[in-house]
Design a protein around this motif. Structure first.
Motif: not given
Length: 291
Positions: A8-13, A26-37, A257-266
């Protein structure tokens, strides 16, 4: 079926505000291909919330081997939805959602009006061959009304299952004093995205916000929500105490269900360090894939 892991791109807002294209790299470099905005400026921005035109974003995503698989839209204004859907269709994104504009929670008439709105937005999406989904926080697990039901169930029972789908945030279900595994099973046919955060072993609050932090009858508004949302109650995903493997195992049976989306609020790290640490920690789980 293995769940594809996204972010979830909120993680890098904050990084996106400063440098949207550089941050995506940088998100791609970390290895993530699937994004939720997470577009919290949908009154002015048709897209993903950081002011980039659809054609330029589409090219950047293609160059990076990434795709948008969902997007929160806030505020949820039916008059703005056609333009928003135009943008996301150009990107190839097939679903949009609503995240946190559902206050007050203890007014049943208001809850029912929101259900009507969700059905209307769901129909607009359906006409485009897209989906609309609702994303929870802890407030939806307050119980009220003549039947003493929680808002999450009221929403699911009073919206069209063919027009309104579910993005379950397992962290916030736990913080609402409920078991997300039971909700995954209960609404497995409507679950289209799964949000995964993590709770630290040494946190300044109990995991259940209704356990001495908030009264279950509290009238929760954005001020109350923000006050309860302690930054030290988040940790990088896969480093905390939530039963993530059990969640993944249960979610395997959800047909849509196809995706599990990681999200870091803080985080106590930089945003980029944080998503890299979550990426590393999340590799230990089974039943997931990254490509």
């Amino acid at each position: 079926m293995a769940l594809k892991v996204g972010i979830q791109l909120y993680s890098v807002r904050e990084s996106l505000k400063a440098d949207p294209y550089g941050t995506l790299a940088k998100v791609a470099e970390a290895g993530f291909k699937y994004l939720e905005a997470a577009n919290h400026d949908a009154a002015n921005d048709d897209g993903v919330g950081f002011g980039v035109p659809a054609d330029a974003l589409k090219k950047s995503l293609a160059d990076l081997g990434m795709s948008i698989v969902g997007s929160h839209i806030n505020p949820l204004d039916p008059a703005r939805i056609p333009a928003v859907l135009d943008y996301h269709q150009e990107l190839g994104n097939k679903q949009i959602g609503c995240d946190i504009e559902f206050f007050p929670y203890q007014d049943m008439d208001y809850v029912m009006r929101r259900c009507e709105l969700f059905n209307k937005v769901g129909e607009l999406c359906q006409e485009r061959g897209m989906r609309f989904y609702y994303h929870n926080h802890y407030m939806e697990f307050q119980k009220f009304g003549p039947e003493n039901k929680c808002v999450e169930d009221i929403i699911m029972e009073n919206t069209d299952p063919g027009k309104v789908f579910l993005e379950l945030d397992t962290y916030w279900v736990f913080r609402g004093g409920q078991n997300p595994i039971e909700y995954i099973q209960k609404y497995k046919d409507r679950l289209v995205l799964l949000h995964q955060k993590d709770f630290p072993s040494e946190a300044p609050q109990p995991i259940d916000v209704y356990d001495g932090i908030l009264n279950t009858n509290a009238n929760i508004d954005m001020t109350v929500f923000g006050a309860v949302k302690n930054p030290l109650c988040f940790t990088e995903i896969g480093t905390g105490i939530l039963p993530i493997q059990d969640i993944i195992d249960t979610a395997q049976d959800c047909p849509n269900l196809e995706y599990i989306i990681l999200e870091q609020d803080s985080t106590q790290l930089t945003e980029i360090e944080s998503i890299n640490r979550s990426m590393d920690a999340f590799h230990k789980f089974k039943g997931i894939e990254w490509a």
